[in-house]
Design an enzyme around this catalytic site. Structure first.
Site, PDB file in Angstrom:
ATOM      1  N   LYS A 144      97.013 -59.396   3.852  1.00  0.00           N
ATOM      2  CA  LYS A 144      95.858 -58.598   3.458  1.00  0.00           C
ATOM      3  C   LYS A 144      94.676 -59.058   4.299  1.00  0.00           C
ATOM      4  O   LYS A 144      94.029 -60.056   4.004  1.00  0.00           O
ATOM      5  CB  LYS A 144      95.562 -58.779   1.970  1.00  0.00           C
ATOM      6  CG  LYS A 144      94.957 -57.546   1.287  1.00  0.00           C
ATOM      7  CD  LYS A 144      93.663 -57.044   1.880  1.00  0.00           C
ATOM      8  CE  LYS A 144      92.488 -57.889   1.464  1.00  0.00           C
ATOM      9  NZ  LYS A 144      91.200 -57.358   2.016  1.00  0.00           N
ATOM     10  N   CYS A 147      83.305 -71.506   8.370  1.00  0.00           N
ATOM     11  CA  CYS A 147      83.320 -72.336   7.167  1.00  0.00           C
ATOM     12  C   CYS A 147      82.986 -73.785   7.475  1.00  0.00           C
ATOM     13  O   CYS A 147      82.444 -74.488   6.622  1.00  0.00           O
ATOM     14  CB  CYS A 147      84.676 -72.235   6.482  1.00  0.00           C
ATOM     15  SG  CYS A 147      86.067 -72.623   7.558  1.00  0.00           S
ATOM     16  N   GLU A 171      91.471 -72.155   1.427  1.00  0.00           N
ATOM     17  CA  GLU A 171      90.534 -72.722   2.407  1.00  0.00           C
ATOM     18  C   GLU A 171      89.234 -71.970   2.207  1.00  0.00           C
ATOM     19  O   GLU A 171      89.117 -70.802   2.572  1.00  0.00           O
ATOM     20  CB  GLU A 171      91.088 -72.556   3.824  1.00  0.00           C
ATOM     21  CG  GLU A 171      90.432 -73.480   4.828  1.00  0.00           C
ATOM     22  CD  GLU A 171      89.268 -72.818   5.539  1.00  0.00           C
ATOM     23  OE1 GLU A 171      88.119 -73.010   5.067  1.00  0.00           O
ATOM     24  OE2 GLU A 171      89.490 -72.138   6.533  1.00  0.00           O
ATOM     25  N   GLU A 221      75.998 -72.123   0.760  1.00  0.00           N
ATOM     26  CA  GLU A 221      76.533 -71.688   2.046  1.00  0.00           C
ATOM     27  C   GLU A 221      75.859 -70.389   2.485  1.00  0.00           C
ATOM     28  O   GLU A 221      75.899 -69.382   1.778  1.00  0.00           O
ATOM     29  CB  GLU A 221      78.050 -71.482   1.958  1.00  0.00           C
ATOM     30  CG  GLU A 221      78.664 -71.143   3.301  1.00  0.00           C
ATOM     31  CD  GLU A 221      80.183 -71.039   3.238  1.00  0.00           C
ATOM     32  OE1 GLU A 221      80.850 -71.479   4.199  1.00  0.00           O
ATOM     33  OE2 GLU A 221      80.695 -70.511   2.239  1.00  0.00           O
ATOM     34  N   GLY A 229      93.704 -57.145  -2.616  1.00  0.00           N
ATOM     35  CA  GLY A 229      93.990 -58.578  -2.707  1.00  0.00           C
ATOM     36  C   GLY A 229      94.325 -59.000  -4.123  1.00  0.00           C
ATOM     37  O   GLY A 229      95.229 -59.813  -4.354  1.00  0.00           O
ATOM     38  N   GLY A 242      92.245 -53.119   3.083  1.00  0.00           N
ATOM     39  CA  GLY A 242      91.563 -52.549   1.924  1.00  0.00           C
ATOM     40  C   GLY A 242      90.646 -53.568   1.283  1.00  0.00           C
ATOM     41  O   GLY A 242      90.495 -54.694   1.775  1.00  0.00           O
ATOM     42  N   LYS A 243      90.017 -53.175   0.197  1.00  0.00           N
ATOM     43  CA  LYS A 243      89.090 -54.055  -0.501  1.00  0.00           C
ATOM     44  C   LYS A 243      89.826 -55.232  -1.134  1.00  0.00           C
ATOM     45  O   LYS A 243      90.850 -55.052  -1.789  1.00  0.00           O
ATOM     46  CB  LYS A 243      88.342 -53.280  -1.592  1.00  0.00           C
ATOM     47  CG  LYS A 243      87.330 -52.267  -1.071  1.00  0.00           C
ATOM     48  CD  LYS A 243      86.579 -51.633  -2.215  1.00  0.00           C
ATOM     49  CE  LYS A 243      85.546 -50.637  -1.703  1.00  0.00           C
ATOM     50  NZ  LYS A 243      84.493 -51.292  -0.878  1.00  0.00           N
ATOM     51  N   GLY A 244      89.272 -56.422  -0.954  1.00  0.00           N
ATOM     52  CA  GLY A 244      89.893 -57.592  -1.544  1.00  0.00           C
ATOM     53  C   GLY A 244      89.955 -57.528  -3.049  1.00  0.00           C
ATOM     54  O   GLY A 244      90.929 -57.968  -3.672  1.00  0.00           O
ATOM     55  N   SER A 245      88.908 -56.979  -3.664  1.00  0.00           N
ATOM     56  CA  SER A 245      88.848 -56.919  -5.122  1.00  0.00           C
ATOM     57  C   SER A 245      89.892 -55.973  -5.701  1.00  0.00           C
ATOM     58  O   SER A 245      90.191 -56.041  -6.900  1.00  0.00           O
ATOM     59  CB  SER A 245      87.454 -56.473  -5.568  1.00  0.00           C
ATOM     60  OG  SER A 245      87.132 -55.197  -5.018  1.00  0.00           O
TER      61      SER A 245
END
Length: 493
Positions: free
Chosen positions: A176, A285, A251, A386, A213, A207-210
């Site tokens: 994804k 990151c 990660e 962050e 994913g 697609g959208k992670g929400s």
């Protein structure tokens, strides 16, 4: 625009349009579309995962001898190298990184597949010490269907770091990619197919992670998720995994400390700090975003650092001379700007940067200048949260004890840097700092042979290294009886 046609996606080995909404992938340097595609739907998720399970059981991929799987992975590495320039240019369009950087990322992806091919065919099981009339062994088996959820900042390298060891272990993999950078995962799927990975073993679901994913993570056939991205999303995945009793690799974010001691080589340290925070436009990151400098050299060091930041070439990612490209989206640039404004409200002085550059073809893109903030404490939100952009918070320190205490005063513990000519002191500080990776007199250097990951809110598990394959395998103990007589408890029969 790469093409006016909708790009197909890879669902259980079939290349077809996704069942979700149409969306565009935009070039961050201009805001113009470079690809149009239909996102995966929830039905596509089910089809891809069920197809991956069938391929895992029926294709023979998991049953291939290690050197046979390795041969396919070597071929993947070769094909990446043969198509290196095309892949580098597509990644430049995908996320706006300078071409010099995307070429390095493509080379890294090829090296990752080569490394895990070699690790796969030389992987050894363990003969454990016998404690009875039996021979004991520790062996490892592939898990089945695993998922790789990847970020937008370094797509091809991140995808290779997950895909290569998972395939080497004998699994089927559902990828994804980040919604805004779908191109490189699709390219890798085509290369895997061309190299001989069986149909259905690799799927790619943009697609959208929400939505996508989340559905992948919750699917009962998915046996492991490897995720790179934000800490909030990582914690959400960890909660789902806990309910499933499923292992995860996470990660996550970072607010890495870079520490310049008074005996540092100033030339090396200035160059290293600039590279550590401003390469990749700070969208990394492990970016060295908190700078601690010994008070005795603070003014000289930050003056030179500001001069170096002002000299960085911010512009067209297609140019060989460009050092910093645009940020990924207009929305993300606005987030970075809000953090700079927050820093000012907390008492920061903008030493340099803090604006959108204009002219030279940059007006249509999502550019932001390298920014150095002074006057904040380590307790400020700007120093603790962050930002994921080209913003450095510079602070002086007075002694080694306060330096280590401040460096460790963060929910994140992903990386750190130490600059000192004194080997013993650098070793002492490096060991005292809590972080998954510590660089001494260098920064942001990587080796696929060396494990990588974070502590605390920076994540769980490790990628890379020979042990990286075991992240995608289940351990099994085997006992071979060598006794001449039946087990005594049963008696004679």
């Amino acid at each position: 625009m790469i093409s006016n046609e909708l790009l197909p996606i890879c669902i259980a080995g079939e290349w077809r349009l996704g069942g979700g909404d149409v969306y565009e992938s935009l070039y961050p340097a201009t805001g113009e579309p470079v690809a149009r595609l239909k996102a995966a739907s929830l039905a596509d998720v089910d089809e891809a995962i069920e197809g991956a399970q069938r391929a895992f059981v029926e294709s023979g991929w998991a049953r291939k001898l290690p050197h046979e799987r390795a041969g396919v992975l070597y071929r993947v590495a070769q094909l990446i190298r043969e198509n290196a320039e095309d892949l580098a240019q597509k990644q430049r369009l995908d996320n706006g990184k300078p071409i010099s950087e995307t070429r390095a990322l493509v080379a890294s992806a090829a090296g990752t597949f080569q490394f895990f091919a070699a690790a796969c065919e030389t992987l050894e099981e363990t003969l454990t010490p016998s404690r009875g009339p039996f021979v004991t062994m520790s062996v490892h088996e592939p898990m089945g269907v695993v998922a790789a959820i990847t970020p937008w900042n370094s797509p091809i390298a991140s995808e290779a770091q997950k895909l290569a060891p998972a395939l080497a272990a004998g699994n089927a993999v559902v990828v994804k990619p980040a919604e805004v950078t779908p191109l490189m995962a699709l390219e890798l799927a085509r290369i895997c197919e061309q190299a001989g990975v069986p149909k259905g073993i690799v799927s790619v679901l943009p697609g959208k992670g929400s939505v996508i994913g989340d559905a992948i993570t919750k699917h009962p056939l998915v046996k492991r998720v490897s995720f790179t991205g934000g800490t909030t999303t990582g914690k959400h995945i960890a909660h789902i995994a806990a309910d499933k009793m499923m292992p995860v690799s996470l990660e996550l974010g970072g607010k890495s400390a870079t520490m310049v001691l008074e005996d540092a080589d100033i030339d090396h340290a200035v160059a290293g700090v600039l590279y550590g925070i401003f390469s990749s436009s700070g969208e990394s990151c492990i970016a060295g975003s908190r700078l601690f400098v010994a008070r005795a050299i603070y003014d000289e060091f930050v003056t030179r650092l500001a001069e170096g930041a002002n000299a960085l070439r911010v512009g067209d990612p297609a140019s060989e001379r460009t050092q910093m490209g645009p940020l990924i989206t207009a929305r993300h640039r606005e987030s970075v700007e809000r953090y700079v404004a927050l820093g000012v409200s907390e008492g920061a002085h903008i030493r340099t940067g803090g604006v959108r550059p204009h002219g030279e073809g940059r007006d249509g893109g999502y550019y932001y200048t390298p920014t150095i903030l002074e006057g904040l404490t380590n307790a400020s939100r700007t120093a603790q949260e962050e930002i994921f952009g080209p913003v450095l918070v510079a602070m002086p320190f007075d002694d080694e004890a306060s330096l280590i205490a401040q460096a460790n005063d963060s929910v994140y513990a992903l990386a750190a840097g130490v600059w000192s000519r004194d080997f013993k002191r650098a070793w002492r500080v490096g060991r005292a700092v809590q972080a998954g990776t510590v660089w001494v007199n260098t920064y942001k250097q990587f080796s696929v042979s060396t494990p990588f990951g974070g502590w605390r809110d920076s994540g769980l598990g490790r990628e890379k290294g020979r042990e990286g394959i075991f992240q995608y395998m289940e351990q099994k103990s085997m006992y071979w009886g060598t006794n001449d007589e039946p087990i005594a408890w049963a008696g004679k029969v």
